[in-house]
Design a protein around this motif. Structure first.
Motif, PDB file in Angstrom:
ATOM      1  N   GLY A  91      43.610  33.185  42.532  1.00 32.35           N
ATOM      2  CA  GLY A  91      42.291  34.455  42.386  1.00 32.35           C
ATOM      3  C   GLY A  91      41.723  34.608  43.556  1.00 32.35           C
ATOM      4  O   GLY A  91      41.304  35.572  44.124  1.00 32.35           O
ATOM      5  N   ALA A  95      41.253  37.544  46.203  1.00 31.74           N
ATOM      6  CA  ALA A  95      40.100  38.359  46.592  1.00 31.74           C
ATOM      7  C   ALA A  95      39.574  38.195  47.936  1.00 31.74           C
ATOM      8  O   ALA A  95      39.206  39.066  48.538  1.00 31.74           O
ATOM      9  CB  ALA A  95      38.882  37.586  45.471  1.00 31.74           C
ATOM     10  N   LYS A  98      41.739  40.481  50.112  1.00 29.95           N
ATOM     11  CA  LYS A  98      41.487  41.977  49.598  1.00 29.95           C
ATOM     12  C   LYS A  98      42.927  42.428  49.218  1.00 29.95           C
ATOM     13  O   LYS A  98      43.105  43.520  49.579  1.00 29.95           O
ATOM     14  CB  LYS A  98      40.818  42.711  50.656  1.00 29.95           C
ATOM     15  N   ILE A 100      43.807  42.898  45.935  1.00 28.94           N
ATOM     16  CA  ILE A 100      43.606  43.249  44.380  1.00 28.94           C
ATOM     17  C   ILE A 100      44.772  44.257  44.271  1.00 28.94           C
ATOM     18  O   ILE A 100      45.511  44.105  43.289  1.00 28.94           O
ATOM     19  CB  ILE A 100      42.362  43.527  44.319  1.00 28.94           C
TER      20      ILE A 100
END
Length: 129
Positions: A91, A95, A98, A100
């Motif tokens: 995760g 993040a 970028k 996502i």
């Protein structure tokens, strides 16, 4: 008992009651401060998020462990706690980079694939005599 002993016992009892009163007042001030801190918006939000995360962990844990309540049975996954460090690492990487939207798309495709396989598996079990 003599009069001196009675007065000394009474004075000791008064001091004990005074100390208990001071301790009570200190506990009361401390409790008021804790309640004031707990009613701050960020503390309320943190509590709500903790509650939601706990609920999600309980639901996913029930699915992964299976058992009498039903659910999936993954023998290699003993608990969600063993997966937490890996999930946090992945995760964090997603993040930072970028990624996502691509990760959400991949998770959606994987979820659809798993659902299709599970439905196909259950339908073939019913067809066999």
């Amino acid at each position: 008992m003599s009069k001196l002993e009675d007065e000394a016992a009474l004075a000791a009892e008064k001091q004990k009651i005074i100390r208990e009163g001071e301790l009570y007042r200190i506990k009361l001030v401390h409790s008021k401060a804790l309640v004031g801190q707990a009613l701050q918006p960020d503390a309320l939000m943190h509590g709500a998020i903790d509650h939601a995360v706990g609920l999600a962990q309980a639901r996913l844990g029930g699915l992964l462990h299976g058992g009498a309540s039903g659910g999936f049975s993954f023998s290699s996954l003993k608990s969600l706690k063993s997966l937490a460090p890996y999930a946090l690492t992945v995760g964090s990487f997603i993040a930072r980079r970028k990624l996502i939207k691509p990760a959400l798309a991949l998770a959606t495709v994987a979820g659809i694939g798993v659902a299709w396989l599970m439905r196909r598996k259950t339908s073939t079990q019913y067809e066999q005599p």
